[in-house]
Write an enzyme that holds these catalytic residues in place. Structure first.
Site, PDB file in Angstrom:
ATOM      1  CG  HIS A 274      -8.858   1.680  -7.412  1.00 49.12           C
ATOM      2  ND1 HIS A 274      -9.209   2.956  -7.022  1.00 49.12           N
ATOM      3  CD2 HIS A 274      -7.805   1.320  -6.620  1.00 49.12           C
ATOM      4  CE1 HIS A 274      -8.412   3.351  -6.043  1.00 49.12           C
ATOM      5  NE2 HIS A 274      -7.556   2.378  -5.780  1.00 49.12           N
ATOM      6  CG  PHE A 275      -3.563  -0.833  -9.978  1.00 49.84           C
ATOM      7  CD1 PHE A 275      -3.196  -0.516  -8.685  1.00 49.84           C
ATOM      8  CD2 PHE A 275      -2.606  -1.352 -10.837  1.00 49.84           C
ATOM      9  CE1 PHE A 275      -1.885  -0.694  -8.252  1.00 49.84           C
ATOM     10  CE2 PHE A 275      -1.306  -1.532 -10.413  1.00 49.84           C
ATOM     11  CZ  PHE A 275      -0.937  -1.206  -9.120  1.00 49.84           C
ATOM     12  CG  HIS A 276      -5.378   0.311 -15.478  1.00 47.39           C
ATOM     13  ND1 HIS A 276      -5.511  -0.923 -14.874  1.00 47.39           N
ATOM     14  CD2 HIS A 276      -4.456   0.164 -16.456  1.00 47.39           C
ATOM     15  CE1 HIS A 276      -4.697  -1.782 -15.478  1.00 47.39           C
ATOM     16  NE2 HIS A 276      -4.043  -1.149 -16.432  1.00 47.39           N
TER      17      HIS A 276
ATOM     18  CG  HIS B 246      -1.968   1.142   1.017  1.00 48.63           C
ATOM     19  ND1 HIS B 246      -3.022   1.115   0.124  1.00 48.63           N
ATOM     20  CD2 HIS B 246      -2.033   2.366   1.598  1.00 48.63           C
ATOM     21  CE1 HIS B 246      -3.690   2.248   0.177  1.00 48.63           C
ATOM     22  NE2 HIS B 246      -3.114   3.023   1.074  1.00 48.63           N
TER      23      HIS B 246
ATOM     24  CE1 TYR C 183      -1.871   7.845  -0.513  1.00 45.28           C
ATOM     25  CE2 TYR C 183      -1.672   5.591   0.267  1.00 45.28           C
ATOM     26  CZ  TYR C 183      -2.442   6.697  -0.024  1.00 45.28           C
ATOM     27  OH  TYR C 183      -3.796   6.643   0.151  1.00 45.28           O
TER      28      TYR C 183
ATOM     29  NE  ARG D  46      -6.990  -7.819  -9.229  1.00 48.55           N
ATOM     30  CZ  ARG D  46      -6.174  -7.227  -8.332  1.00 48.55           C
ATOM     31  NH1 ARG D  46      -6.432  -7.337  -7.052  1.00 48.55           N
ATOM     32  NH2 ARG D  46      -5.133  -6.527  -8.708  1.00 48.55           N
ATOM     33  NE  ARG D  47      -3.775 -10.513  -9.090  1.00 51.61           N
ATOM     34  CZ  ARG D  47      -3.970 -10.312  -7.790  1.00 51.61           C
ATOM     35  NH1 ARG D  47      -4.840 -11.057  -7.140  1.00 51.61           N
ATOM     36  NH2 ARG D  47      -3.314  -9.380  -7.149  1.00 51.61           N
TER      37      ARG D  47
END
Length: 562
Positions: free
Chosen positions: A384-386, A233, A237, A449-450
Site C-alpha cells: 500500500h505504501f508503495h 499519518h 498528506y 513486513r520488515r
C-alpha cells in the site's frame, strides 16, 4: 527578484514572476539532495527485495535492518522533504516572490537540514541506528541519530516560516485580494507539517535523546508510538499535497485548460488540514492501552479525509472533460482523446492519479478495524505504501521535475528527453505494479513486513510466499532501472540539455467560475478548528495513557522488557 516586482494584471490574475539565478540555486540545492537520495534509497530497496527472495546474502556484515532503515529514512523522509521544500520555494518565488532576507533564511533552513541529514545517515551507515524509519522504542539508536532527526525537523520549520512570511508580505501589499492559489496551498501544507511534526519533535527531544544518552533508564513505549503516529499519518498528506498542487494548478495549464474551481481547491486543502492530523490511532488499532472508543472516533475522522480526495478527483476530471469538449471532442469519453498522452509532464502525474484509486481503497482497508486486523503488520501495508507514496507521489514529482529542473537551469526539455521520460514512466509503472501487487497478495497470505528471508525461510508458510518474493525482486529490479533512467534524465536536464526557456506552467481559473469567498482565507479560524479537533481527539486518551503507565513507573516511562 524582490517582492516589489509583482505585477497585478486584473482582479483574478497575477503575472508570474521571473525566477532569478540566485533563487534557482537555492531551489535546485534541495532537489539535488532529493535526486541523490533517490539513487541511494532505491539501491537499498533493490537489495531488500533480493534478500527477501533469498537471491543474495548481504556481504561485509551488513545487516538487513540496516539497509531497511536506510531505505525508509532516505526515501520516505529525506527525498520527499527536500523535494517538497525545494518545489514549494519555487512555487512561492514564482507567485508571491522572495526577498533577499527571506532567501538568506531559506539557505539557513537548507544547511540545518543538511547537517541533520548527514548526522542521521552516518549513524545508520555505521550500524548504530538500525531502528527503521519509524524508530519504534524499545529499539534504541545512537543519540546522534535522534539529534540529526531533530535538526532536519527544525530546518523544515525554518522553511515553513519563510513561506508564511512570503505570503504575509504579499498580503500586506495586496489588501483585500485573494492570495495566489499555489501560495495558499503551500501555506496550508507547511501549517499541517509544523503542527504534526511537533509530535515527533517532542518524542525525540523529551523521550529518545535523554534515553539514548543514558539520562533516562526507561521509556514509555506507548507514548512514543502515539506521538510518532500523531505525526506519521499527516506525514503522508505532507507528501501528497504537493502532488495535489500540481494536479489542481499546473496540470490544467499543461493540457491547455484552466482550473475548474479555485474555491473547491482551497476548500479541499482546508479539509486536509482539519482531518489529516487527529487520526493517528488508526495506525495503532492493535495496540493495548488506548481506549477503543477513541480508536473508533479517530477511525471516523480518518474516513472524513476521503471527502477532499473525492473533491480533487471530481475537479481534475471536470477539468479534463471541459478542456476536451472545448477543443471539439464529443461523445461520452471523446474528451479523453485530447489529453497529451505523449507529454511526459502530463503522463507521469496522470498515472500517479490512477494509482491513487487502488491506493486509496487500500487505505480504507488499513483504517478499518476488522479488515486492518487481517493485514496489520503484513507486507500488504508495504505494498500500500508503495502504491501511494512510491507511485502516486513520486510519479507526480517526476512529472514536475521534467519542467521544473530545466526551468530553473535555463535549459529545454527536448523531444528526445521527453520520449525517454515516457519510457521511464512506463518502466516505473510496470516495476511498481509487479512489486506492489506481489506485496499485496503475499500480505493476504500472512507474509510479514520488515522481515528478512532468514527469519522465516524453511517454514511451511515460506514455501507459499517464495513466488511472490521473487516477483518483488523482479519488480524491484525493474524499478531500479527506472531510477537509473531518471538519474540520467536529471543530469541531462540540469547540465547538458540545450539552453533555452522552459515554461513554468501555472493555470488560470475558468472565467465563469464562482468568485472565491474571502472567508476561505480566514487563517485564524482554520488553525483554531484544527487545534480544536486535535485537542478533542488526543487530550483525554493521552492523559489516560500517561496516568496508566506500568505500576511504579513515573510518567513518560515504560520498562524496556514490556
Amino acid at each position: 527578484m524582490g517582492l516589489e516586482k509583482i505585477k497585478k494584471v486584473s482582479n483574478n490574475e497575477i503575472l508570474p514572476l521571473t525566477i532569478s539565478k540566485q533563487e534557482s540555486r537555492l531551489y535546485m540545492s534541495f532537489i539535488y539532495v532529493a535526486i541523490i537520495s533517490l539513487l541511494i534509497g532505491g539501491l537499498m530497496g533493490l537489495l531488500q527485495t533480493l534478500v527477501r527472495s533469498n537471491t543474495i546474502t548481504l556481504p561485509w556484515g551488513i545487516g538487513y535492518y540496516q539497509i531497511l532503515t536506510l531505505h525508509g529514512v532516505v526515501l520516505a523522509l529525506v527525498l520527499t522533504t527536500y523535494f517538497i521544500i525545494g518545489f514549494q520555494f519555487a512555487l512561492m518565488g514564482k507567485t508571491v516572490g522572495i526577498s533577499l532576507k527571506q532567501r538568506k533564511v531559506a539557505w539557513l533552513s537548507f544547511w540545518v537540514m543538511i547537517v541533520g541529514t548527514v548526522m542521521a545517515a552516518i549513524t545508520i551507515l555505521m550500524g548504530k541506528a538500525s531502528v527503521l524509519y519509524t524508530f519504534y522504542a524499545p529499539l534504541k539508536a545512537h543519540p546522534v541519530f535522534y539529534i540529526g532527526l531533530a535538526l532536519v525537523i527544525v530546518g523544515s520549520w525554518i522553511a515553513g516560516f519563510v513561506n508564511w512570511h512570503q505570503l504575509f508580505v504579499w498580503k500586506k501589499k495586496h489588501p483585500g485580494e485573494k492570495s495566489p492559489l499555489l501560495a495558499f496551498m503551500v501555506a496550508i501544507n507547511m501549517a499541517m507539517w509544523f503542527i504534526a511534526s511537533l509530535g515527533v519533535a517532542v518524542a525525540v527531544l523529551v523521550q529518545f535523546i535523554p534515553w539514548s544518552l543514558g539520562y533516562a533508564e526507561t521509556i514509555n513505549v506507548l507514548v512514543s508510538r502515539t506521538l510518532f503516529w500523531y505525526f506519521g499519518h499527516p506525514l503522508v498528506y505532507f507528501w501528497l499535497l504537493p502532488a495535489y498542487m500540481a494536479w489542481y494548478a499546473i496540470i490544467p495549464k499543461i493540457i491547455g485548460g484552466k482550473i475548474f474551481s479555485d474555491s473547491l481547491a482551497r476548500l479541499s486543502f482546508i479539509l486536509f488540514l482539519f482531518f489529516s492530523i487527529p487520526v493517528g490511532f488508526h495506525h495503532q488499532l492493535t495496540e493495548p492501552g488506548i481506549d477503543p472508543v477513541w480508536k473508533f472516533i479517530q477511525v471516523v475522522l480518518t474516513f472524513m479525509v476521503i471527502i477532499p480526495s473525492l473533491m480533487t478527483a471530481f475537479s481534475m476530471f471536470a477539468t479534463f472533460e471541459i478542456t476536451g469538449r472545448r477543443k471539439g471532442f464529443g461523445g461520452l469519453f471523446g474528451w479523453l482523446k485530447h489529453l497529451p498522452w505523449k507529454d511526459v509532464r502530463f503522463l507521469a502525474p496522470f498515472i500517479g492519479m490512477l494509482a491513487f484509486i487502488p491506493g486509496g481503497a487500500g487505505g480504507i482497508i488499513n483504517a478499518s478495524h476488522q479488515m486492518n486486523a487481517v493485514v496489520h503488520n503484513t507486507i500488504w501495508v508495504t505494498g500500500h505504501f508503495h502504491l501511494t507514496v512510491a507511485t502516486t507521489v513520486i510519479l507526480t514529482f517526476f512529472g514536475i521535475s521534467y519542467w521544473l529542473i530545466p526551468h530553473l537551469t535555463g535549459r529545454k526539455l527536448t523531444p528526445q528527453l521527453n520520449r525517454l521520460g515516457i519510457i521511464q514512466t512506463i518502466v516505473w509503472t510496470v516495476g511498481m505494479t509487479i512489486m506492489s501487487g506481489a506485496m499485496h497478495i503475499q500480505g493476504l497470505l500472512g507474509g510479514p513486513r520488515r522481515s528478512a528471508f532468514s527469519e522465516y525461510g524453511g517454514t511451511e508458510q515460506a514455501s507459499n510466499w517464495i513466488g511472490y518474493q521473487l516477483a518483488q525482486a523482479i519488480g524491484g529490479s525493474i524499478l531500479f532501472i527506472g531510477i537509473i533512467l531518471m538519474l540520467y534524465i536529471f543530469i541531462k536536464l540540469a547540465f547538458f540539455a540545450p539552453k533555452g526557456i522552459e515554461e513554468f506552467p501555472i493555470a488560470e481559473e475558468e472565467e465563469d467560475a464562482e468568485p472565491t469567498p474571502m472567508f476561505l482565507e480566514n487563517w485564524k479560524l482554520w488553525i483554531a478548528i484544527t487545534l480544536a479537533l486535535i485537542l478533542f481527539a488526543y487530550t483525554i486518551p493521552f492523559v489516560d495513557i500517561i496516568q496508566n503507565s506500568p505500576p511504579g513507573s513515573p510518567p513518560f516511562s515504560w520498562p524496556i522488557g514490556n
